[in-house]
Design a protein around this motif. Sequence first.
Motif, PDB file in Angstrom:
ATOM      1  N   MET A 124       0.827  -1.210   0.000  1.00 26.22           N
ATOM      2  CA  MET A 124       0.000   0.000   0.000  1.00 26.22           C
ATOM      3  C   MET A 124       0.861   1.259   0.000  1.00 26.22           C
ATOM      4  SD  MET A 124      -1.323   2.643   2.057  1.00 26.22           S
ATOM      5  CE  MET A 124      -1.218   2.113   3.756  1.00 26.22           C
ATOM      6  N   LEU A 125       1.909   1.259   0.827  1.00 24.02           N
ATOM      7  CA  LEU A 125       2.786   2.416   0.917  1.00 24.02           C
ATOM      8  C   LEU A 125       3.476   2.679  -0.419  1.00 24.02           C
ATOM      9  CD1 LEU A 125       4.177   4.651   2.460  1.00 24.02           C
ATOM     10  CD2 LEU A 125       5.767   2.964   3.400  1.00 24.02           C
ATOM     11  N   ASN A 126       3.946   1.622  -1.064  1.00 21.86           N
ATOM     12  CA  ASN A 126       4.615   1.793  -2.356  1.00 21.86           C
ATOM     13  C   ASN A 126       3.674   2.376  -3.411  1.00 21.86           C
ATOM     14  OD1 ASN A 126       7.146   0.877  -1.570  1.00 21.86           O
ATOM     15  ND2 ASN A 126       6.663  -1.252  -2.013  1.00 21.86           N
ATOM     16  N   ILE A 127       2.423   1.920  -3.405  1.00 22.63           N
ATOM     17  CA  ILE A 127       1.443   2.429  -4.360  1.00 22.63           C
ATOM     18  C   ILE A 127       1.185   3.914  -4.103  1.00 22.63           C
ATOM     19  CG2 ILE A 127      -0.984   2.296  -5.082  1.00 22.63           C
ATOM     20  CD1 ILE A 127      -0.842  -0.709  -4.552  1.00 22.63           C
ATOM     21  N   ALA A 128       1.032   4.275  -2.829  1.00 20.12           N
ATOM     22  CA  ALA A 128       0.791   5.672  -2.473  1.00 20.12           C
ATOM     23  C   ALA A 128       1.970   6.554  -2.905  1.00 20.12           C
ATOM     24  CB  ALA A 128       0.566   5.799  -0.969  1.00 20.12           C
ATOM     25  N   ILE A 129       3.180   6.033  -2.763  1.00 26.28           N
ATOM     26  CA  ILE A 129       4.377   6.784  -3.176  1.00 26.28           C
ATOM     27  C   ILE A 129       4.424   6.924  -4.694  1.00 26.28           C
ATOM     28  CG2 ILE A 129       6.896   6.676  -3.322  1.00 26.28           C
ATOM     29  CD1 ILE A 129       6.891   5.478  -0.512  1.00 26.28           C
ATOM     30  N   ASP A 130       4.109   5.843  -5.404  1.00 24.43           N
ATOM     31  CA  ASP A 130       4.123   5.889  -6.869  1.00 24.43           C
ATOM     32  C   ASP A 130       3.145   6.940  -7.394  1.00 24.43           C
ATOM     33  OD1 ASP A 130       5.996   3.857  -6.957  1.00 24.43           O
ATOM     34  OD2 ASP A 130       4.525   2.272  -7.314  1.00 24.43           O
ATOM     35  N   VAL A 131       1.954   6.989  -6.817  1.00 28.24           N
ATOM     36  CA  VAL A 131       0.944   7.947  -7.267  1.00 28.24           C
ATOM     37  C   VAL A 131       1.374   9.370  -6.936  1.00 28.24           C
ATOM     38  CG1 VAL A 131      -1.454   8.706  -7.028  1.00 28.24           C
ATOM     39  CG2 VAL A 131      -0.924   6.261  -7.061  1.00 28.24           C
ATOM     40  N   ALA A 132       1.908   9.573  -5.736  1.00 26.33           N
ATOM     41  CA  ALA A 132       2.385  10.903  -5.349  1.00 26.33           C
ATOM     42  C   ALA A 132       3.504  11.359  -6.280  1.00 26.33           C
ATOM     43  CB  ALA A 132       2.878  10.893  -3.904  1.00 26.33           C
ATOM     44  N   GLN A 183      -6.948  -5.489   7.026  1.00 22.47           N
ATOM     45  CA  GLN A 183      -6.008  -6.267   6.225  1.00 22.47           C
ATOM     46  C   GLN A 183      -4.590  -5.703   6.330  1.00 22.47           C
ATOM     47  OE1 GLN A 183      -6.617  -9.158   4.682  1.00 22.47           O
ATOM     48  NE2 GLN A 183      -4.441  -9.263   4.163  1.00 22.47           N
ATOM     49  N   LEU A 184      -4.468  -4.385   6.471  1.00 22.81           N
ATOM     50  CA  LEU A 184      -3.151  -3.778   6.613  1.00 22.81           C
ATOM     51  C   LEU A 184      -2.490  -4.228   7.904  1.00 22.81           C
ATOM     52  CD1 LEU A 184      -3.718  -0.082   5.457  1.00 22.81           C
ATOM     53  CD2 LEU A 184      -2.737  -1.971   4.160  1.00 22.81           C
ATOM     54  N   LEU A 185      -3.285  -4.374   8.961  1.00 29.76           N
ATOM     55  CA  LEU A 185      -2.741  -4.806  10.239  1.00 29.76           C
ATOM     56  C   LEU A 185      -2.354  -6.282  10.196  1.00 29.76           C
ATOM     57  CD1 LEU A 185      -5.173  -2.971  12.686  1.00 29.76           C
ATOM     58  CD2 LEU A 185      -2.957  -2.228  11.794  1.00 29.76           C
ATOM     59  N   ILE A 186      -3.096  -7.077   9.426  1.00 27.63           N
ATOM     60  CA  ILE A 186      -2.741  -8.492   9.262  1.00 27.63           C
ATOM     61  C   ILE A 186      -1.407  -8.610   8.560  1.00 27.63           C
ATOM     62  CG2 ILE A 186      -3.359 -10.651   8.096  1.00 27.63           C
ATOM     63  CD1 ILE A 186      -6.282  -9.913   8.502  1.00 27.63           C
ATOM     64  N   GLU A 187      -1.224  -7.816   7.500  1.00 30.44           N
ATOM     65  CA  GLU A 187       0.041  -7.826   6.767  1.00 30.44           C
ATOM     66  C   GLU A 187       1.165  -7.340   7.661  1.00 30.44           C
ATOM     67  OE1 GLU A 187      -0.703  -5.408   3.415  1.00 30.44           O
ATOM     68  OE2 GLU A 187      -2.020  -6.865   2.414  1.00 30.44           O
ATOM     69  N   ARG A 210      -6.452   7.479  17.967  1.00 33.31           N
ATOM     70  CA  ARG A 210      -7.384   6.446  17.509  1.00 33.31           C
ATOM     71  C   ARG A 210      -7.150   6.027  16.063  1.00 33.31           C
ATOM     72  NH1 ARG A 210     -11.991   8.744  16.966  1.00 33.31           N
ATOM     73  NH2 ARG A 210     -13.040   6.775  16.600  1.00 33.31           N
ATOM     74  N   VAL A 211      -6.028   6.375  15.495  1.00 35.17           N
ATOM     75  CA  VAL A 211      -5.761   6.050  14.092  1.00 35.17           C
ATOM     76  C   VAL A 211      -5.824   4.550  13.846  1.00 35.17           C
ATOM     77  CG1 VAL A 211      -3.902   5.910  12.384  1.00 35.17           C
ATOM     78  CG2 VAL A 211      -4.498   8.104  13.406  1.00 35.17           C
ATOM     79  N   MET A 212      -5.278   3.756  14.757  1.00 40.64           N
ATOM     80  CA  MET A 212      -5.245   2.309  14.536  1.00 40.64           C
ATOM     81  C   MET A 212      -6.653   1.714  14.511  1.00 40.64           C
ATOM     82  SD  MET A 212      -2.171   2.232  14.005  1.00 40.64           S
ATOM     83  CE  MET A 212      -2.233   0.521  13.487  1.00 40.64           C
ATOM     84  N   GLU A 213      -7.630   2.433  15.074  1.00 35.74           N
ATOM     85  CA  GLU A 213      -9.007   1.949  15.074  1.00 35.74           C
ATOM     86  C   GLU A 213      -9.673   2.106  13.714  1.00 35.74           C
ATOM     87  OE1 GLU A 213     -11.266   3.785  18.171  1.00 35.74           O
ATOM     88  OE2 GLU A 213      -9.668   3.547  19.671  1.00 35.74           O
ATOM     89  N   ILE A 214      -9.167   3.000  12.878  1.00 40.31           N
ATOM     90  CA  ILE A 214      -9.802   3.233  11.571  1.00 40.31           C
ATOM     91  C   ILE A 214      -9.017   2.604  10.418  1.00 40.31           C
ATOM     92  CG2 ILE A 214     -10.764   5.410  12.420  1.00 40.31           C
ATOM     93  CD1 ILE A 214      -8.734   6.852  10.589  1.00 40.31           C
TER      94      ILE A 214
END
Length: 219
Positions: free
Chosen positions: A1-9, A132-136, A124-128
């Motif tokens: 997810m982080l890599n995709i966000a960086i690529d788009v930015a 699936q990101l937390l599983i990974e 409360r960021v971890m609550e939102i």
Amino acid sequence: MLNIAIDVASALDYLHNHCQTPIIHRDLKPSNILLDDDMIACVGDFGLAKFLPEVAQTSSVGIKGSVGYIAPEYAMGSKASTQGDVYSYGILLLEMITGKGPTDGMFMDNLSLHHFAKLALPERVMEIVEPQLLIEDTEVTQGNGNHINTRNRMHECLILMVRIGVLCSSESPRERMCMKDVASKMHAIKNRYLGVRIHRDIQVRSQMLDGDLSYLSHY
């Protein structure tokens, strides 16, 4: 997810700041993000794109884009701008983190994806975060000898990413970041998250080359 966000930015930064003539995409949304065989994200569908000088010379370009990702100032007659793309990126980033799109049924009255994320900062960021990101994250940290430190860094990075998403999706264009700064900060977040792992890998390789097998005791 982080890599995709960086690529788009990075792609938007290129369009806004490194093309011979700046380009405004005007329709950034998940369906316009394409992944190649190496999982590198590419921004596609330039059907609504405009050269910045062309927009400046136009009296009115109308409301263009997709519901939920259109900058709010467009509805008030403002011309398309790079800050409109920044808004769309902010919404896209928050959607990637939370797993909730801007038109989700839970967003009604005065609650929006932007406000939903803003209210969660920082405790409360971890609550939102999309589960699936937390599983990974768990799968990554299980293979790391210093998994507590790595997991804490992951949480810190998610908080920083939510902050960027909230800033980019601010109602006022003046409060938003520019894509050059967004791309730079997203790269910094990646380096922060990977720092421990990269340092550990370099240390292990060095020990192996020196014939020192003591590193095995850490795994």
